[in-house]
Design a protein around this motif. Sequence first.
Motif, PDB file in Angstrom:
ATOM      1  N   LEU A 117      -9.468   3.587   0.852  1.00 41.53           N
ATOM      2  CA  LEU A 117      -8.991   2.287   1.330  1.00 41.53           C
ATOM      3  C   LEU A 117     -10.034   1.611   2.224  1.00 41.53           C
ATOM      4  O   LEU A 117     -10.249   0.389   2.141  1.00 41.53           O
ATOM      5  CB  LEU A 117      -7.678   2.472   2.092  1.00 41.53           C
ATOM      6  N   ARG A 228      -1.075  -2.255   4.865  1.00 47.31           N
ATOM      7  CA  ARG A 228      -0.037  -2.668   3.915  1.00 47.31           C
ATOM      8  C   ARG A 228       0.383  -4.106   4.177  1.00 47.31           C
ATOM      9  O   ARG A 228       0.515  -4.904   3.241  1.00 47.31           O
ATOM     10  CB  ARG A 228       1.168  -1.731   4.025  1.00 47.31           C
ATOM     11  N   ARG A 232      -3.812  -4.936   1.678  1.00 47.48           N
ATOM     12  CA  ARG A 232      -4.932  -4.129   1.178  1.00 47.48           C
ATOM     13  C   ARG A 232      -4.410  -3.095   0.183  1.00 47.48           C
ATOM     14  O   ARG A 232      -3.382  -2.454   0.405  1.00 47.48           O
ATOM     15  CB  ARG A 232      -5.639  -3.421   2.336  1.00 47.48           C
ATOM     16  N   ARG A 233      -5.136  -2.942  -0.906  1.00 48.76           N
ATOM     17  CA  ARG A 233      -4.732  -1.999  -1.945  1.00 48.76           C
ATOM     18  C   ARG A 233      -5.955  -1.216  -2.419  1.00 48.76           C
ATOM     19  O   ARG A 233      -7.096  -1.622  -2.220  1.00 48.76           O
ATOM     20  CB  ARG A 233      -4.099  -2.741  -3.130  1.00 48.76           C
ATOM     21  N   THR A 235      -8.633  -0.132  -4.926  1.00 48.45           N
ATOM     22  CA  THR A 235      -9.253  -0.906  -6.003  1.00 48.45           C
ATOM     23  C   THR A 235      -9.812  -0.042  -7.127  1.00 48.45           C
ATOM     24  O   THR A 235     -10.248  -0.570  -8.150  1.00 48.45           O
ATOM     25  CB  THR A 235     -10.392  -1.763  -5.430  1.00 48.45           C
ATOM     26  N   TRP A 258       3.195   5.322  -4.699  1.00 45.49           N
ATOM     27  CA  TRP A 258       1.774   5.185  -4.993  1.00 45.49           C
ATOM     28  C   TRP A 258       1.472   3.919  -5.793  1.00 45.49           C
ATOM     29  O   TRP A 258       0.408   3.303  -5.625  1.00 45.49           O
ATOM     30  CB  TRP A 258       1.255   6.427  -5.722  1.00 45.49           C
ATOM     31  N   SER A 260       2.756   1.136  -5.285  1.00 40.71           N
ATOM     32  CA  SER A 260       2.689   0.024  -4.336  1.00 40.71           C
ATOM     33  C   SER A 260       1.313  -0.077  -3.677  1.00 40.71           C
ATOM     34  O   SER A 260       0.956  -1.123  -3.131  1.00 40.71           O
ATOM     35  CB  SER A 260       3.768   0.176  -3.257  1.00 40.71           C
ATOM     36  N   TRP A 261       0.530   0.999  -3.742  1.00 40.48           N
ATOM     37  CA  TRP A 261      -0.812   1.008  -3.158  1.00 40.48           C
ATOM     38  C   TRP A 261      -1.911   0.925  -4.216  1.00 40.48           C
ATOM     39  O   TRP A 261      -3.031   0.510  -3.898  1.00 40.48           O
ATOM     40  CB  TRP A 261      -1.021   2.289  -2.346  1.00 40.48           C
ATOM     41  N   ALA A 262      -1.608   1.389  -5.417  1.00 43.70           N
ATOM     42  CA  ALA A 262      -2.657   1.570  -6.426  1.00 43.70           C
ATOM     43  C   ALA A 262      -2.306   0.858  -7.723  1.00 43.70           C
ATOM     44  O   ALA A 262      -1.514   1.369  -8.523  1.00 43.70           O
ATOM     45  CB  ALA A 262      -2.866   3.063  -6.687  1.00 43.70           C
ATOM     46  N   PRO A 263      -2.871  -0.306  -7.986  1.00 49.87           N
ATOM     47  CA  PRO A 263      -2.594  -1.013  -9.243  1.00 49.87           C
ATOM     48  C   PRO A 263      -3.038  -0.234 -10.471  1.00 49.87           C
ATOM     49  O   PRO A 263      -2.409  -0.327 -11.536  1.00 49.87           O
ATOM     50  CB  PRO A 263      -3.387  -2.317  -9.091  1.00 49.87           C
TER      51      PRO A 263
END
Length: 295
Positions: A117, A228, A232-233, A235, A258, A260-263
């Motif tokens: 992150l 959050r 920020r996510r 990438t 996860w 919600s954090w990691a596309p």
Amino acid sequence: MGGIPGLDERTVSAAGVDVHVAEGGAGHPVLLLHGFPQTHLAWRHVAPSLAEDFRVVCADLPGYGASSPPAGEDSPAAYAKRETAATMVALMRELGHERFSVVGHDRGALVAFRAALDHPGVVENLAVLDVIPTVDNWAALHGAGGVFAFHLYLLAQPTDLPERMVGADPDAFFGHFLDGWTSEPDAIPADVRSAYLSASRAPGSIHAICQDYRASAFVDAAHDEADRDAGRRLTMPVLAMWQDPGDFVLPFDPRQVWASWAPDLRTRVLPSGHFLPEERPAEVTAAIRELLARS
């Protein structure tokens, strides 16, 4: 207990910390970070296989194993995952790796998450095993579920109470987790168990572990929440693996957390106890290889 077959051990100074590492192989660099209450030996099955095609670095986290505590003031803030992640990035640069992938289990996964992150231009791939980010974990703990996570509350107490309590019988305390968190009785053999206990029982090690958990309670969650809220996510491609909880109903959905954090997320659920790299090394290695194939 000897080292990890095929890997050479040494101590490297990075960001004021003497970090003990085992390294070997050639190719794309991969940093492997262990969890509680363990050392780099947690990767003894996974690392030799990965080293056939990658440059593998297994590090003891600051204050754990043979690594020194963080430099500077002795405070929970010094053990924040942001600080430890920066130390691991500095370590990899000392070893000649400007960009690398990172795989972490348990506490090491929290450091890996923070490294990815905070340093998205450095971390190419991220794998996190049997953990969710600190802010999500604290939000999920309530009711009887807290019984199984009692150590999160005990070790984070802001006085020296946990050091004194754990220090009264450290082998019983740390052994409780090594024995109770695995579904495979032979996954952590006697010599490895002895090595983990030996590395954890010294007063300085107990204190470092408590500081690590205090950081999660009083520093890390705030960092996660701020990121959050700022949107920020992660990438890079992310792999999240966790144990199949069976009949136990988790108070959260790891996949949803996860996501919600990691596309760019892929997931694996394994029939295992908590110590995935030791209980299911073949499956863990295969999943990591699949992730690293994207490099």
